[in-house]
Design an enzyme around this catalytic site. Structure first.
Site, PDB file in Angstrom:
ATOM      1  N   LYS A  48       0.816  -1.197   0.000  1.00  0.00           N
ATOM      2  CA  LYS A  48       0.000   0.000   0.000  1.00  0.00           C
ATOM      3  C   LYS A  48       0.863   1.266   0.000  1.00  0.00           C
ATOM      4  CE  LYS A  48      -3.021  -2.556   3.052  1.00  0.00           C
ATOM      5  NZ  LYS A  48      -2.633  -3.199   4.316  1.00  0.00           N
ATOM      6  N   GLU A 104       7.785   2.782  -6.167  1.00  0.00           N
ATOM      7  CA  GLU A 104       8.009   2.272  -4.808  1.00  0.00           C
ATOM      8  C   GLU A 104       7.967   3.407  -3.790  1.00  0.00           C
ATOM      9  OE1 GLU A 104       8.703  -0.859  -3.851  1.00  0.00           O
ATOM     10  OE2 GLU A 104       9.884  -1.869  -5.386  1.00  0.00           O
ATOM     11  N   ASP A 105       7.584   3.080  -2.559  1.00  0.00           N
ATOM     12  CA  ASP A 105       7.690   4.075  -1.490  1.00  0.00           C
ATOM     13  C   ASP A 105       9.155   4.223  -1.073  1.00  0.00           C
ATOM     14  OD1 ASP A 105       7.798   1.507  -0.384  1.00  0.00           O
ATOM     15  OD2 ASP A 105       6.380   1.905   1.228  1.00  0.00           O
ATOM     16  N   ASP A 108      15.056  -0.165  -0.050  1.00  0.00           N
ATOM     17  CA  ASP A 108      15.928  -0.304   1.114  1.00  0.00           C
ATOM     18  C   ASP A 108      17.021  -1.321   0.782  1.00  0.00           C
ATOM     19  OD1 ASP A 108      16.735   0.040   3.761  1.00  0.00           O
ATOM     20  OD2 ASP A 108      15.408  -1.523   4.510  1.00  0.00           O
ATOM     21  N   PHE A 157      14.497   4.551  10.564  1.00  0.00           N
ATOM     22  CA  PHE A 157      13.154   4.143  10.153  1.00  0.00           C
ATOM     23  C   PHE A 157      12.300   5.399   9.957  1.00  0.00           C
ATOM     24  CE2 PHE A 157       8.942   2.353  10.405  1.00  0.00           C
ATOM     25  CZ  PHE A 157       9.097   1.165   9.702  1.00  0.00           C
ATOM     26  N   VAL A 158      11.608   5.469   8.835  1.00  0.00           N
ATOM     27  CA  VAL A 158      10.801   6.661   8.546  1.00  0.00           C
ATOM     28  C   VAL A 158       9.341   6.293   8.311  1.00  0.00           C
ATOM     29  CG1 VAL A 158      12.717   8.027   7.619  1.00  0.00           C
ATOM     30  CG2 VAL A 158      11.373   6.571   6.076  1.00  0.00           C
ATOM     31  N   ARG A 170       0.566   6.365   7.815  1.00  0.00           N
ATOM     32  CA  ARG A 170       0.627   6.548   6.360  1.00  0.00           C
ATOM     33  C   ARG A 170       0.068   7.909   5.953  1.00  0.00           C
ATOM     34  NH1 ARG A 170       1.766   1.518   4.006  1.00  0.00           N
ATOM     35  NH2 ARG A 170       0.854  -0.294   5.041  1.00  0.00           N
TER      36      ARG A 170
END
Ligand code: IMP
Length: 184
Positions: A48, A104-105, A108, A157-158, A170
């Site tokens: 999502k 993509e968000d 990583d 971490f974001v 979100r």
């Protein structure tokens, strides 16, 4: 924004709404130029996390563009981080002969993107690339071709603008560094 106004667990804002909008406009312009002669450009969002980015990006692209979505899930918690994912929702339409950008968000380790690229490559697209909101190259385990990226981020971490922690955050309009131990 003052720290007091931030949700629990959110340490500091990394990119404001205005900075995100400006970068997305810039990247959309580059995409519009690069694909101006393409017969059929399709953006594929990975559910999502990439939904917020994909909608903003698509609105700023000035050439005809189609969209489609796929969803993935890890086989198990143990498998997370191993790149072992499965397609939980496939694309609605074929991508044969189309110019495809995987949206993509965050890229990583690169394991998820590599799996998706391999899967999509087998379906005969005319071209295949990655466009990501965030890129964290310091944690890359496998090399993947990121053609368009809005922001390089540090090894923290974001959350926000589509990125979650346990499905929350979100809907934040900004991107923020999170301390997961202090969050929900
Ligand atoms: P990769 O396979 O290691 O490149 O991981 C990609 C996925 O991990 C992303 O699509 C996100 O869902 C998730 N992810 C990685 N880092 C973060 C983060 O800092 N915040 C939220 N989700 C993340």
């Amino acid at each position: 924004m003052s720290e007091a106004a931030l949700p629990p667990g959110v340490e500091r804002v990394l990119f404001t709404e205005e900075e995100i909008a400006a970068r997305i406009t810039h990247v959309a312009h580059k995409i519009s130029l690069r694909y101006r002669d393409a017969r059929s450009l399709k953006l594929i969002g990975v559910l999502k996390g990439s939904v917020f980015f994909l909608t903003a990006l698509t609105r700023a692209i000035t050439i005809p563009v189609k969209i489609d979505f796929l969803a993935i899930s890890s086989f198990s918690d143990k498998a997370r981080g191993s790149g072992l994912v499965r397609i939980a929702k496939d694309l609605d339409d074929p991508i044969e002969d189309e110019d495809v950008l995987l949206v993509e968000d965050i890229v990583d380790t690169g394991l998820t993107s590599r799996y998706l690229l391999q899967t999509l490559a087998g379906r005969g697209p005319n071209s295949l690339g990655i466009c990501t909101l965030l890129d964290r190259t310091s944690r890359r385990l496998v090399q993947v071709p990121v053609e368009f990226s809005c922001f390089e981020i540090p090894d923290r971490f974001v959350v926000g603008f589509g990125l979650d922690h346990k499905q929350l955050y979100r809907n934040l309009g900004y991107i923020a560094v999170m301390n997961p131990e202090k969050g929900h």
